[in-house]
Design an enzyme around this catalytic site. Structure first.
Site, mmCIF file in Angstrom:
data_model
loop_
_atom_site.group_PDB
_atom_site.id
_atom_site.type_symbol
_atom_site.label_atom_id
_atom_site.label_comp_id
_atom_site.label_asym_id
_atom_site.label_seq_id
_atom_site.Cartn_x
_atom_site.Cartn_y
_atom_site.Cartn_z
ATOM 1 N N GLU A 33 0.791 -1.238 0.000
ATOM 2 C CA GLU A 33 0.000 0.000 0.000
ATOM 3 C C GLU A 33 0.824 1.290 0.000
ATOM 4 O OE1 GLU A 33 -2.694 -0.541 3.301
ATOM 5 O OE2 GLU A 33 -3.497 -2.395 2.475
ATOM 6 N N ASN A 73 1.635 -4.785 -3.278
ATOM 7 C CA ASN A 73 0.272 -5.210 -2.955
ATOM 8 C C ASN A 73 -0.556 -4.000 -2.539
ATOM 9 O OD1 ASN A 73 -1.568 -7.470 -2.276
ATOM 10 N ND2 ASN A 73 -1.284 -6.853 -0.136
ATOM 11 N N HIS A 105 -10.655 -6.094 -1.762
ATOM 12 C CA HIS A 105 -11.661 -5.809 -0.718
ATOM 13 C C HIS A 105 -12.802 -5.063 -1.412
ATOM 14 C CE1 HIS A 105 -9.138 -7.301 2.436
ATOM 15 N NE2 HIS A 105 -8.145 -6.521 2.047
ATOM 16 N N GLU A 157 -6.392 -10.688 -1.180
ATOM 17 C CA GLU A 157 -7.141 -10.507 0.080
ATOM 18 C C GLU A 157 -8.632 -10.418 -0.209
ATOM 19 O OE1 GLU A 157 -5.577 -7.236 2.402
ATOM 20 O OE2 GLU A 157 -3.502 -7.756 1.912
ATOM 21 N N ASP A 210 -12.389 -10.299 -0.301
ATOM 22 C CA ASP A 210 -13.665 -10.420 0.415
ATOM 23 C C ASP A 210 -14.643 -9.464 -0.248
ATOM 24 O OD1 ASP A 210 -12.838 -7.969 1.625
ATOM 25 O OD2 ASP A 210 -12.245 -8.976 3.474
HETATM 26 O O1 G3I Z 1 -4.209 -7.128 18.923
HETATM 27 C C1 G3I Z 1 -5.138 -6.146 19.404
HETATM 28 C C2 G3I Z 1 -5.737 -6.580 20.696
HETATM 29 O O2 G3I Z 1 -4.719 -6.668 21.674
HETATM 30 C C3 G3I Z 1 -6.810 -5.584 21.116
HETATM 31 O O3 G3I Z 1 -7.456 -6.045 22.259
HETATM 32 C C4 G3I Z 1 -7.845 -5.419 20.008
HETATM 33 C C5 G3I Z 1 -8.873 -4.351 20.357
HETATM 34 O O4 G3I Z 1 -9.412 -3.760 19.203
HETATM 35 O O5 G3I Z 1 -7.171 -5.011 18.843
HETATM 36 C C6 G3I Z 1 -6.211 -5.951 18.386
HETATM 37 O O6 G3I Z 1 -5.637 -5.479 17.223
HETATM 38 C C7 G3I Z 1 -6.423 -5.532 16.061
HETATM 39 C C8 G3I Z 1 -5.647 -6.325 15.012
HETATM 40 O O7 G3I Z 1 -6.354 -6.304 13.790
HETATM 41 C C9 G3I Z 1 -5.432 -7.774 15.418
HETATM 42 O O8 G3I Z 1 -6.658 -8.425 15.545
HETATM 43 C C10 G3I Z 1 -6.653 -4.119 15.576
HETATM 44 O O9 G3I Z 1 -7.483 -3.421 16.483
HETATM 45 C C11 G3I Z 1 -7.289 -4.154 14.226
HETATM 46 O O10 G3I Z 1 -7.352 -2.835 13.707
HETATM 47 C C12 G3I Z 1 -6.463 -5.010 13.290
HETATM 48 O O11 G3I Z 1 -7.110 -5.030 12.035
HETATM 49 C C13 G3I Z 1 -6.378 -5.637 11.005
HETATM 50 C C14 G3I Z 1 -6.077 -4.581 9.945
HETATM 51 O O12 G3I Z 1 -5.438 -5.217 8.853
HETATM 52 C C15 G3I Z 1 -5.172 -3.484 10.454
HETATM 53 O O13 G3I Z 1 -4.871 -2.602 9.432
HETATM 54 C C16 G3I Z 1 -7.247 -6.728 10.429
HETATM 55 O O14 G3I Z 1 -7.379 -7.773 11.378
HETATM 56 C C17 G3I Z 1 -6.599 -7.277 9.161
HETATM 57 O O15 G3I Z 1 -7.510 -8.142 8.521
HETATM 58 C C18 G3I Z 1 -6.279 -6.139 8.228
HETATM 59 O O16 G3I Z 1 -5.654 -6.644 7.082
HETATM 60 C C19 G3I Z 1 -5.321 -5.681 6.094
HETATM 61 C C20 G3I Z 1 -4.083 -6.175 5.391
HETATM 62 O O17 G3I Z 1 -3.055 -6.403 6.317
HETATM 63 C C21 G3I Z 1 -3.632 -5.190 4.327
HETATM 64 N N1 G3I Z 1 -4.712 -4.915 3.419
HETATM 65 C C22 G3I Z 1 -5.957 -4.467 4.017
HETATM 66 C C23 G3I Z 1 -6.415 -5.494 5.044
HETATM 67 C C24 G3I Z 1 -7.748 -5.093 5.615
HETATM 68 O O18 G3I Z 1 -7.645 -3.882 6.321
#
Ligand code: G3I
Length: 485
Positions: A179, A220, A256, A284, A286
């Site tokens: 990105e 990506n 996405h 990715e 969905d």
């Molecule tokens: O690990 C913490 C946890 O300790 C806490 O309690 C909880 C409370 O919200 O948050 C947890 O972290 C989260 C993390 O995922 C792990 O689950 C974050 O809040 C959350 O924002 C994060 O989201 C991820 C996101 O990337 C971050 O940008 C998504 O799971 C993940 O699917 C998403 O994946 C991205 C790709 O890497 C890049 N392309 C876009 C894609 C979708 O956004």
């Protein structure tokens, strides 16, 4: 291939259980692999298992059909079983990102990343590595660091060498840079861009090649699935990188997407990157829907999955599709898009959705057993072609400080060999660059005409063009006029 036929749900059995039963019956890939938490399958279940899994179909075709997984779900048997049975490729959803792997400088933590690599190895799956250099999920010591260019190069080289080196021979494709371009089609602000300029991209790829010469290296991003300003910026970028001899092997189009709103030119877009000699992957995928999900929405979603998968598998340079999660139960979508969800092919109870069977059919399977006709649901009345030559509708699809992106859909009211859409901006907006139309401005008056490939439309047929615009604080929706030309 039509997705309009009804699909049978698999009752109480989960997708993974069907796959396990099939493997036991056929001596297939699961019979000699270790699946954490796999439960015994009854003879009745085994006898009922008739469908090949997505993984088996993808293996037969020699393509990738992957999923993203989270290490903390792997102790759930349905989750692990489904991830192993249905997918031949695994991506760490979050567990291989910089903030997880190297939260403090020089302190690496491999616990979660290793667990996923071990799972993939136990189940004989490929791994697509995600990700090395990304502005997000970056620990603050990097994101907020005040580095000289050479110091930052050292930090990047250490992270890339250590991470790729640990999994050399196990992870064969990597999202090296993730990105780097924003929705405004400009390079995104980040510590990398601020410190090294756009060269951070080329330098990352060179470091990655040195770290693992056998890995295939990807750039990506999201919102580059169709032809638009952002994917055009990527096209120019990767063409220039290749011309400079930068070791880039592939581009990941994240996918996405929103159900019912897919770009119409996904295959054409994949093809133009493949024509540059790049491997393309949908990394990715969905396709989210507005909740609550209805059968009608799920059928539309199935057609959308079919469209994306067909677009990839029709292009020989597109090596496969990775969906962004095993089950709707753990998808990132509901947490990030209020009121939207159900974006994956397998539901929260591990039941296959119409989208699953759409992928099944695209991969050469039978698309699942056919239902009796679905119960009647209210359907939208058929839309009449517009009265007159054509109609045009306008949608703002993204907005930022001083810019926006909009799309205009032209629908023919009679057979056309050319069209012109005109409008006047009333809030000081302007057009900076457009795609799929030739756009000119005279003050606030805008004229858009078709380009060679989208002027001919039969009555009722639509085409979409887009543009990036500028604004001074107001982004309105202008009145459009459409006429044949
Ligand atoms: O690990 C913490 C946890 O300790 C806490 O309690 C909880 C409370 O919200 O948050 C947890 O972290 C989260 C993390 O995922 C792990 O689950 C974050 O809040 C959350 O924002 C994060 O989201 C991820 C996101 O990337 C971050 O940008 C998504 O799971 C993940 O699917 C998403 O994946 C991205 C790709 O890497 C890049 N392309 C876009 C894609 C979708 O956004």
């Amino acid at each position: 291939m039509s997705m309009t036929k009804g699909r049978r749900h698999l009752g109480h059995r989960t997708v993974g259980a069907v796959a396990l039963a099939l493997a036991l019956v056929t001596g297939g890939f699961l019979a000699d692999t270790h699946v954490r938490g796999a439960t015994p399958v009854s003879a009745e279940e085994a006898a009922q298992a008739q469908q090949a899994t997505l993984r088996e179909l993808a293996d037969q075709r020699g393509v990738r059909m992957g999923t993203a997984i989270a290490s903390h779900h792997l102790n759930q048997s349905d989750y692990a079983r489904t991830a192993a049975a249905e997918f031949n490729s695994i991506t760490h959803e979050n567990d291989l990102k910089w903030e997880t792997v190297q939260p403090q400088q020089g302190q690496f933590n491999w616990t979660n990343a290793d667990r996923i690599v071990e799972f993939a190895e136990q189940n004989d799956q490929m791994i697509h590595g995600h990700t090395l250099v990304w502005h997000s999920q970056l620990p603050s010591w990097v994101a907020d660091g005040n580095f000289t260019p050479d110091q930052l190069r050292g930090v990047m080289r250490d992270h890339i060498n250590t991470t790729m080196g640990r999994y050399r021979g196990q992870i064969d494709t990597w999202d090296v840079v993730n990105e780097p371009i924003g929705d405004d089609a400009r390079f995104r602000d980040s510590v990398f861009h601020r410190t090294l300029g756009v060269d951070f991209i080329a330098e990352s790829f060179r470091m990655a090649r040195a770290a693992d010469p056998n890995a295939r290296l990807f750039i990506n991003d999201y919102n580059i699935d169709g032809i638009n300003a952002k994917s055009n910026a990527y096209y120019d970028l990767v063409r220039d990188l290749l011309a400079q001899g930068v070791p880039i092997d592939g581009i990941g189009m994240q996918g996405h997407l929103i159900s019912g709103q897919l770009p119409s030119d996904i295959q054409q877009n994949i093809q133009r990157f493949a024509d540059l000699g790049l491997e393309v992957m949908i990394t990715e995928l969905d396709i989210r829907i507005q909740m609550p999900a209805t059968q009608q929405k799920l059928e539309q979603q199935a057609r959308d999955y079919e469209t994306v998968a067909n677009a990839c598998y029709a292009v020989s340079g597109c090596s496969g599709v990775i969906v962004w999660g095993v089950t709707d139960a753990y998808s990132w979508v509901p947490d990030h898009f209020s009121g939207e969800g159900a974006a994956l092919p397998i539901d929260e109870n591990y039941q296959p959705k119409p989208a699953y069977w759409a992928l099944h059919e695209v991969l050469g399977g039978d698309g699942g057993p056919v239902d009796p006709p679905p119960t009647e649901e209210p359907t939208d009345p058929p839309t009449d072609p517009p009265v007159g030559d054509c109609e045009a509708s306008y949608q703002v699809v993204g907005e930022w400080n001083d810019g926006f992106q909009a799309e205009v859909t032209v629908t023919a009211g009679s057979n056309l060999t050319g069209w012109t859409v005109t409008w006047s901006f009333t809030g000081g907006e302007g057009v900076s660059h457009a795609w799929n139309a030739s756009v000119s401005s005279s003050g606030s008056n805008i004229t858009a005409t078709n380009v060679a490939h989208n002027g001919t439309l039969s009555s009722g047929q639509s085409t979409t063009f887009g543009f990036v615009g500028t604004h001074n604080g107001t982004v309105g929706t202008p009145q459009l006029t459409c006429a044949s030309s």
